[in-house]
Design an enzyme around this catalytic site. Structure first.
Site, PDB file in Angstrom:
ATOM      1  N   HIS A  42       0.867  -1.188   0.000  1.00 29.34           N
ATOM      2  CA  HIS A  42       0.000   0.000   0.000  1.00 29.34           C
ATOM      3  C   HIS A  42       0.901   1.234   0.000  1.00 29.34           C
ATOM      4  CE1 HIS A  42      -2.357  -3.295   1.763  1.00 29.34           C
ATOM      5  NE2 HIS A  42      -3.450  -2.662   1.378  1.00 29.34           N
ATOM      6  N   SER A  97       7.261   5.732   2.692  1.00 29.28           N
ATOM      7  CA  SER A  97       8.071   4.519   2.782  1.00 29.28           C
ATOM      8  C   SER A  97       8.651   4.075   1.438  1.00 29.28           C
ATOM      9  CB  SER A  97       7.288   3.389   3.455  1.00 29.28           C
ATOM     10  OG  SER A  97       5.969   3.318   2.983  1.00 29.28           O
ATOM     11  N   ASP A 158       0.978  -1.944   4.961  1.00 34.63           N
ATOM     12  CA  ASP A 158       0.568  -0.713   5.642  1.00 34.63           C
ATOM     13  C   ASP A 158      -0.769  -0.240   5.078  1.00 34.63           C
ATOM     14  OD1 ASP A 158       0.397   1.782   6.842  1.00 34.63           O
ATOM     15  OD2 ASP A 158       1.873   2.706   5.511  1.00 34.63           O
TER      16      ASP A 158
END
Length: 256
Positions: A42, A97, A158
């Site tokens: 994600h 991220s 996530d």
């Protein structure tokens, strides 16, 4: 969920917890002279402007990285990623991220990131050059890739948790993925909300993976009525030394 956009929450205290943990793990894994695979289910847009109306409206970044950035000295890989991002995009930029992974990984490592939201997907493709960006469900992508090539590697899960069913689905996904890819480091981030709805999911995960690492931090809500009061990381096959590093991080959160 196609309605979720992380820009409202980028750089908050949960991101500090998640991203500093991710950066530590990637730094540790890249010390070994063997290529690895990074898979993220994600991804979001990968790069955020903390002066955008959405970010300013919630105040979460101000209460997050804007307040605790001095926790990390220049030698910490999270600080290195933050500084590199700001050097390239300005002081108000914040790396998601996928961007952190892209910065810390090496030329022979492989990045796969999934993102379904059309606008986020388009932004992610621009933000993270060299990554394989998939416009499909993250778990579908993960199953299609695992075990990946290179076989050594890390997966970050996530999700938005906008749908309560995600809490029930994740233990099943983790059990299947660990069976397909037993050597992979599987990392899950989850929010700690006032109703503690994560507890059933966490019990199921800990039953299946009794040797996994669980780390949680608590903090005050970012604003009145905000339900998130903490952040959790669940890590299957945690690298050596991570538990000690997270104890230090937990001590910092306790001082808030």
């Amino acid at each position: 969920m196609l309605s979720y956009q992380h820009l409202y929450h980028a750089g908050n205290l949960a991101d500090v917890h998640k991203h500093s943990t991710l950066a530590w793990v990637l730094d540790y894994m890249t010390r070994k002279d063997k290529p690895l695979s990074y898979i993220e289910t994600h991804g979001g847009r990968g790069l955020y402007d903390l002066t955008a109306d959405e970010a300013v409206k919630t105040g979460e970044a101000e209460a997050g990285i804007g307040s605790v950035g001095d926790w990390f000295d220049e030698g910490h890989p999270y600080a290195a990623a933050l500084n590199a991002c700001r050097d390239e995009f300005g002081d108000n930029a914040y790396p998601g991220s996928p961007w952190i992974a892209s910065h810390l990984l090496r030329g022979d490592d492989v990045l796969h990131v999934a993102e379904l939201h059309p606008q986020e997907h388009a932004a992610l493709k621009q933000a993270v050059a060299g990554a394989h960006i998939h416009g499909q469900d993250g778990f579908e992508m993960a199953y299609s890739l695992c075990p990946p090539t290179p076989r050594r590697g890390l997966m970050l899960v996530d999700p938005s948790y906008e749908v309560k069913a995600e809490y029930m689905d994740i233990p099943r996904h983790f059990a299947k993925l660990a069976k397909i890819w037993p050597v992979g480091v599987l990392m899950l981030w989850y929010p700690i909300l006032t109703d503690m709805r994560h507890r059933g999911m966490l019990r199921a995960l800990q039953t299946t993976f009794p040797e996994a690492l669980t780390h949680e931090v608590r903090f005050a809500p970012a604003r009145d009525g905000h339900r998130m009061v903490g952040s959790g990381m669940f890590i299957v096959n945690p690298p050596w030394g991570l538990d000690e590093a997270l104890k230090d991080l937990g001590d910092a959160f306790e001082q808030l």
